[in-house]
Scaffold this motif. Structure first.
Motif, mmCIF file in Angstrom:
data_model
loop_
_atom_site.group_PDB
_atom_site.id
_atom_site.type_symbol
_atom_site.label_atom_id
_atom_site.label_comp_id
_atom_site.label_asym_id
_atom_site.label_seq_id
_atom_site.Cartn_x
_atom_site.Cartn_y
_atom_site.Cartn_z
ATOM 1 N N ASP A 63 106.094 30.491 63.236
ATOM 2 C CA ASP A 63 105.220 30.531 62.057
ATOM 3 C C ASP A 63 105.998 30.349 60.756
ATOM 4 O OD1 ASP A 63 103.006 31.032 63.725
ATOM 5 O OD2 ASP A 63 103.450 33.188 63.716
ATOM 6 N N ASP A 64 106.896 29.358 60.743
ATOM 7 C CA ASP A 64 107.700 29.031 59.562
ATOM 8 C C ASP A 64 108.584 30.180 59.092
ATOM 9 O OD1 ASP A 64 106.811 26.365 59.368
ATOM 10 O OD2 ASP A 64 104.968 27.043 58.386
ATOM 11 N N HIS A 65 108.991 31.052 60.041
ATOM 12 C CA HIS A 65 109.903 32.153 59.749
ATOM 13 C C HIS A 65 111.050 32.144 60.767
ATOM 14 C CE1 HIS A 65 106.578 33.590 57.334
ATOM 15 N NE2 HIS A 65 107.402 34.495 56.810
ATOM 16 N N LEU A 83 121.525 36.966 62.969
ATOM 17 C CA LEU A 83 120.769 36.303 64.017
ATOM 18 C C LEU A 83 120.929 37.104 65.306
ATOM 19 C CD1 LEU A 83 121.761 32.592 63.326
ATOM 20 C CD2 LEU A 83 119.562 33.680 62.838
ATOM 21 N N PRO A 84 119.918 37.124 66.164
ATOM 22 C CA PRO A 84 120.079 37.781 67.463
ATOM 23 C C PRO A 84 121.241 37.141 68.226
ATOM 24 C CG PRO A 84 117.786 37.180 67.082
ATOM 25 C CD PRO A 84 118.596 36.534 65.996
ATOM 26 N N ALA A 85 121.996 37.957 68.938
ATOM 27 C CA ALA A 85 123.174 37.445 69.643
ATOM 28 C C ALA A 85 123.565 38.413 70.753
ATOM 29 C CB ALA A 85 124.331 37.274 68.665
ATOM 30 N N GLU A 104 115.284 40.576 74.626
ATOM 31 C CA GLU A 104 115.771 41.962 74.626
ATOM 32 C C GLU A 104 115.828 42.555 73.217
ATOM 33 O OE1 GLU A 104 118.671 41.514 78.558
ATOM 34 O OE2 GLU A 104 119.575 41.884 76.605
ATOM 35 N N GLU A 105 116.388 41.792 72.261
ATOM 36 C CA GLU A 105 116.627 42.332 70.920
ATOM 37 C C GLU A 105 115.415 42.276 70.003
ATOM 38 O OE1 GLU A 105 120.095 40.658 69.062
ATOM 39 O OE2 GLU A 105 121.435 41.528 70.562
ATOM 40 N N THR A 106 114.578 41.262 70.153
ATOM 41 C CA THR A 106 113.493 41.074 69.184
ATOM 42 C C THR A 106 112.095 41.269 69.759
ATOM 43 O OG1 THR A 106 113.200 38.693 69.547
ATOM 44 C CG2 THR A 106 114.924 39.372 67.981
ATOM 45 N N GLY A 107 111.967 41.200 71.075
ATOM 46 C CA GLY A 107 110.637 41.284 71.659
ATOM 47 C C GLY A 107 109.867 39.981 71.568
ATOM 48 N N SER A 152 116.504 46.485 63.718
ATOM 49 C CA SER A 152 115.135 46.187 63.297
ATOM 50 C C SER A 152 114.968 44.681 63.224
ATOM 51 C CB SER A 152 114.865 46.781 61.912
ATOM 52 O OG SER A 152 115.080 48.166 61.918
ATOM 53 N N VAL A 153 113.802 44.210 63.612
ATOM 54 C CA VAL A 153 113.499 42.779 63.562
ATOM 55 C C VAL A 153 112.983 42.444 62.173
ATOM 56 C CG1 VAL A 153 112.127 40.919 64.582
ATOM 57 C CG2 VAL A 153 112.967 42.804 66.021
ATOM 58 N N ARG A 154 113.485 41.343 61.604
ATOM 59 C CA ARG A 154 113.072 40.885 60.278
ATOM 60 C C ARG A 154 112.740 39.399 60.351
ATOM 61 N NH1 ARG A 154 112.677 45.622 59.389
ATOM 62 N NH2 ARG A 154 114.192 46.902 58.305
ATOM 63 N N ALA A 155 111.595 39.029 59.826
ATOM 64 C CA ALA A 155 111.198 37.623 59.744
ATOM 65 C C ALA A 155 111.443 37.144 58.322
ATOM 66 C CB ALA A 155 109.728 37.467 60.112
ATOM 67 N N VAL A 156 112.156 36.040 58.194
ATOM 68 C CA VAL A 156 112.491 35.482 56.892
ATOM 69 C C VAL A 156 111.910 34.071 56.823
ATOM 70 C CG1 VAL A 156 114.410 34.723 55.422
ATOM 71 C CG2 VAL A 156 114.628 36.837 56.748
ATOM 72 N N PRO A 157 111.172 33.751 55.742
ATOM 73 C CA PRO A 157 110.646 32.382 55.614
ATOM 74 C C PRO A 157 111.766 31.346 55.757
ATOM 75 C CG PRO A 157 109.717 33.801 53.913
ATOM 76 C CD PRO A 157 110.801 34.592 54.596
ATOM 77 N N VAL A 158 111.470 30.264 56.461
ATOM 78 C CA VAL A 158 112.465 29.223 56.720
ATOM 79 C C VAL A 158 113.154 28.777 55.431
ATOM 80 C CG1 VAL A 158 112.748 26.816 57.451
ATOM 81 C CG2 VAL A 158 111.437 28.400 58.868
ATOM 82 N N GLU A 159 112.382 28.624 54.356
ATOM 83 C CA GLU A 159 112.981 28.125 53.106
ATOM 84 C C GLU A 159 113.951 29.123 52.474
ATOM 85 O OE1 GLU A 159 108.894 29.787 52.181
ATOM 86 O OE2 GLU A 159 109.633 28.293 53.590
ATOM 87 N N GLU A 160 113.942 30.372 52.899
ATOM 88 C CA GLU A 160 114.868 31.393 52.385
ATOM 89 C C GLU A 160 115.985 31.733 53.369
ATOM 90 O OE1 GLU A 160 112.718 34.923 51.239
ATOM 91 O OE2 GLU A 160 111.093 33.737 50.354
#
Length: 187
Positions: A63-65, A83-85, A104-107, A152-160
Motif C-alpha cells: 500500500d505504497d509503504h 529493515l527486517p533482517a 516472523e518479525e512483522t507479521g 515494533s513494526v512501522r510503515a513508512v510512505p515510499v516517498e519518505e
C-alpha cells in the motif's frame, strides 16, 4: 566450516598462500581467528577475521509503504528504524529466508520475493555475506518473534523511505537495502 544450523559461505581457494589458519574463539554467534598469509612481496602477515552466518535484509512494500521495524540495539545503545533482517538457515535461499524473516518479525506473509542484491560486508575484517530481498503482495499473519526480539513494526510512505532510512541512528543494511530497491526502480 561451522555447522550450527545456519548458512555459512564456503570461501574460494586463496590467491595468496595461507600458511596457517587459526580459529581463536567461537561464541556460538560468531567465530574469530586469523590466517597467516604470504603476501606477494614474500613477507607474511596475520589477517584477522570474524565470521558471521549469512544474513538477509528485506525491503517489503505494501500500500505504497515500506515495512520497517524499530528496535533497541544494545551493542550501540540506540533504538533504530531498520529493515527486517535475520540469519539465513542452512539450506535456505535468500528469498526463502527473507519471506520467513518478514513473517516472523512483522507479521506479513509475502506473495513474491526476489533478490535485489548480494554483498560481502566489511571485508577488511568480516567473513559475512548479506543478501537483499524485495517482497510484495503482503498479507497480515501472526508474528513469531525470537526470544531476543523486542521490536515494533512501522510503515513508512515510499516517498519518505530513503530519508527515514538514512536518518541517524541508522545502519549499513538499512541504507543499502533502500538504495538497492531505489536503484532497481522499486521505491
Amino acid at each position: 566450516m561451522t555447522d550450527d544450523g545456519r548458512r555459512h559461505e564456503r570461501l574460494p581457494d586463496p590467491e595468496w598462500r595461507v600458511l596457517e589458519s587459526e580459529t581463536e574463539y567461537d561464541t556460538g554467534w560468531f567465530t574469530g581467528g586469523y590466517d597467516l598469509v604470504e603476501q606477494p612481496n614474500g613477507t607474511t602477515k596475520r589477517y584477522y577475521w570474524a565470521e558471521l552466518a549469512t544474513a538477509v535484509v528485506v525491503v517489503a512494500v505494501a500500500d505504497d509503504h515500506v515495512v520497517f521495524v524499530e528496535q533497541y540495539r544494545p551493542n550501540i545503545r540506540q533504538t533504530q528504524l531498520e529493515l527486517p533482517a535475520g540469519v539465513v538457515e542452512k539450506g535456505e535461499s535468500f528469498t526463502d529466508a527473507g519471506v520467513r524473516e518478514l513473517r516472523e518479525e512483522t507479521g506479513f506473509a509475502a506473495d513474491s520475493a526476489s533478490v535485489i542484491g548480494d554483498v560481502w560486508c566489511s571485508t577488511g575484517v568480516l567473513r559475512h555475506r548479506r543478501g537483499f530481498v524485495f517482497a510484495e503482495g503482503l498479507t497480515p499473519v501472526e508474528r513469531d518473534l525470537d526470544d531476543n526480539e523486542f521490536l515494533s513494526v512501522r510503515a513508512v510512505p515510499v516517498e519518505e523511505a530513503i530519508e527515514r532510512a538514512t536518518e541517524p541512528p541508522t545502519n549499513d543494511a538499512t541504507v543499502e537495502g533502500v538504495l538497492l530497491a531505489r536503484d532497481e526502480g522499486l521505491l
